[in-house]
Every structure is written in structure tokens, then in C-alpha cells.
Scaffold this active site. Structure first.
Site, PDB file in Angstrom:
ATOM      1  N   MET A   1      17.148  56.802  17.777  1.00  0.00           N
ATOM      2  CA  MET A   1      17.290  56.373  19.078  1.00  0.00           C
ATOM      3  C   MET A   1      17.451  57.337  20.028  1.00  0.00           C
ATOM      4  SD  MET A   1      18.841  52.361  18.858  1.00  0.00           S
ATOM      5  CE  MET A   1      18.104  51.217  17.833  1.00  0.00           C
ATOM      6  N   CYS A   2      17.457  56.921  21.271  1.00  0.00           N
ATOM      7  CA  CYS A   2      17.690  57.929  22.325  1.00  0.00           C
ATOM      8  C   CYS A   2      19.073  57.937  22.724  1.00  0.00           C
ATOM      9  CB  CYS A   2      17.162  57.315  23.677  1.00  0.00           C
ATOM     10  SG  CYS A   2      15.321  57.067  23.527  1.00  0.00           S
ATOM     11  N   GLU A   3      19.682  58.785  23.492  1.00  0.00           N
ATOM     12  CA  GLU A   3      21.153  58.894  23.775  1.00  0.00           C
ATOM     13  C   GLU A   3      21.087  59.115  25.239  1.00  0.00           C
ATOM     14  OE1 GLU A   3      24.211  61.095  21.874  1.00  0.00           O
ATOM     15  OE2 GLU A   3      22.986  61.036  19.927  1.00  0.00           O
ATOM     16  N   ASN A 108      18.629  53.218  26.072  1.00  0.00           N
ATOM     17  CA  ASN A 108      18.911  53.495  24.497  1.00  0.00           C
ATOM     18  C   ASN A 108      18.576  52.266  23.919  1.00  0.00           C
ATOM     19  OD1 ASN A 108      21.484  53.239  22.689  1.00  0.00           O
ATOM     20  ND2 ASN A 108      19.827  54.648  21.888  1.00  0.00           N
TER      21      ASN A 108
END
Length: 272
Positions: A1-3, A108
Site C-alpha cells: 500500500m501507499c504511505e 492510503n
């Protein structure tokens, strides 16, 4: 996943130290190599930088880490693409205007059935679940509050409570960790992972987890400074970060938490 990475401060402050560690996670110490972006609110204005390339190899990211832009609110994002191609239109943070303010947003997580969220006013430019959710969130909030809520506590609390309810709706569709700002307040919502730290006098040293860099904040601050940093995962190895709870919305103003909404209470706690 994104941060995610965010900052709220009571004085114009640069985010060079935290961003230096954060950018290494974009293809260096982390897998988030599908783009990055950062937005600054400063002196009543707004500017952002976005790049669909890995931040760890981005000349623009290196510029930002060396260029001490002084800001009260910052939102940054590094992307690991799940929905939507790797291109500039899909690179966070996203922005829209509402009530004469520039709203900035980064997400996110990943949502299910997001295409069913009805869009009343705003429409996405890219093809991500994140931007669609942002358009729905802001448009729905605008339907409930067509004009900027009065500055009194009752109006503000009602608006923030509605924002929390909308975030909870999005959390029911999957993972929804969010940073949102309007130039005055920073809003952070936790679905699974967000942590924060508030630095104030007496200031001490901090050591990055993702890069060999240490800073003594006492050399760069005054006793009146208050600076809070929010991130998906703690950025330093020698400080005590506080993890947010699932379903929790925090409202930040000038480095302080001024309202808290929780999943259990569905309401605001007293400001800190």
C-alpha cells in the site's frame, strides 16, 4: 500500500528532515515506487510537487529534501499502485476548491465498490479509487454545508462530525487512511495505520529510521514552537510515536489536536 506523511505547526516550519526519511521508502527502503507528491500551505497560498517516478531516484524529491520551504501544513504521499495506472493524473495529493479554500487530500488503502459512490459536484481527472473517494467526500460535505460554516464551535463541530461520518462510510468499503487539509486545519483519519508525534520544548535529537541522519531540533527551534508530524509508520527510531485507533479522526490546528472523533463515541472529545 501507499504511505502518508503530514505536518501541522504553529510557526512556518520546513519538513526537510522527515521528508528525507520518507522519500527513501519510495523505492529504497520500501516498495512504493509508483509516484510521489507533496503539498505545502504557506503564507495564505498553496503549492505542490508531484512526480509519477520513484521518490528515491527523483531529482525533484531531492530538491524538496534540500529546499527548506516554510509551511504551517504539509501533506505528502508515496504510491504503490493498486487501482489506476502509473501516471501523473493518478499521483497524490489531489486538490479541489471549496468555500474559497484549496483542499488537499491523500489516501492510503484500497476500496471496494467505490465506483458506486455518487458524484454530485466534483469529478476525478484520473482513474483511481482514491480520487473518486475524494470527489465524493468533498462533494457530499458541500451538499450538507453549501457555504463555509461559521467560525463558532457549534458550526465547526457539526462540520467535523459530518466529515468523520463520511470517513467512516469510506472505511466500510475497505482500507481508508487519509490526510486532508483546507489551509487552516489538517484532518487525519485512521483505518489501519497512522502514527503521530508532537515536538515541543524542551526539544531533543531525532534519528531517522530510513536514512543515516540525526538532527538536534533544539538548534533550529524556539521554546514556543509546536510541530506535529503524522506518518503511516514512525519515521524516527528514538522517539515515542502515538498510533491512532481505527475509526479515529483527529483535527489539527497549529500543531495541536483541537478535536478528536472516535468510532465508538461518534462524537468529539474535548480539545487538547
Amino acid at each position: 500500500m501507499c504511505e502518508l506523511l503530514g505536518m501541522s505547526a504553529n510557526v512556518p516550519t520546513d519538513i526537510c528532515f522527515s521528508f528525507t526519511g520518507f522519500l527513501h521508502r519510495g523505492g529504497g527502503t520500501g516498495p512504493h515506487r509508483d509516484g510521489w507528491g507533496i503539498a505545502f500551505y504557506e503564507a495564505g497560498g498553496y503549492r505542490d510537487f508531484r512526480d509519477p517516478h520513484p521518490s528515491v531516484r527523483s531529482p525533484i524529491a531531492r530538491l524538496i529534501s534540500d529546499y527548506p520551504i516554510q509551511s504551517h501544513i504539509v501533506i505528502s504521499h508515496i504510491r504503490q499502485a493498486n487501482v489506476g495506472g502509473v501516471r501523473l493524473a493518478n499521483t497524490h495529493p489531489f486538490t479541489r476548491e471549496m468555500w474559497g479554500k484549496t483542499w488537499c487530500y491523500a489516501h492510503n488503502g484500497q476500496l471496494e465498490a467505490w465506483q458506486g459512490l455518487p458524484l454530485a459536484f466534483y469529478h476525478p481527472v484520473g482513474d483511481t479509487d482514491s480520487e473518486h473517494a475524494f470527489c465524493w467526500l468533498l462533494g457530499t460535505l458541500r451538499q450538507h454545508f453549501p457555504h463555509l460554516p461559521d467560525a463558532n464551535d457549534t458550526q465547526r463541530q457539526a462540520c467535523w462530525a459530518r466529515l468523520h461520518a463520511l470517513c467512516e462510510e469510506l472505511r466500510s468499503l475497505g482500507v481508508f487512511n487519509m490526510l486532508l487539509a483546507d489551509g487552516d486545519y489538517l484532518y487525519t483519519f485512521c483505518s489501519t495505520k497512522l502514527a503521530h508525534i508532537t515536538r515541543r520544548a524542551p526539544f531533543g535529537q531525532a534519528e531517522l529510521s530510513d536514512a543515516e541522519l540525526t538532527v538536534n531540533f533544539a538548534e533550529h527551534t524556539t521554546p514556543a514552537d509546536i510541530v506535529s508530524v503524522i506518518a503511516t509508520e514512525p519515521l524516527t527510531s528514538n522517539e515515542a510515536w502515538v498510533r491512532m485507533q481505527p475509526g479515529e479522526l483527529l483535527v489539527w490546528h497549529q500543531g495541536r489536536i483541537v478535536a478528536r472523533f472516535t468510532a465508538e463515541e461518534k462524537g468529539a472529545d474535548s480539545p487538547q
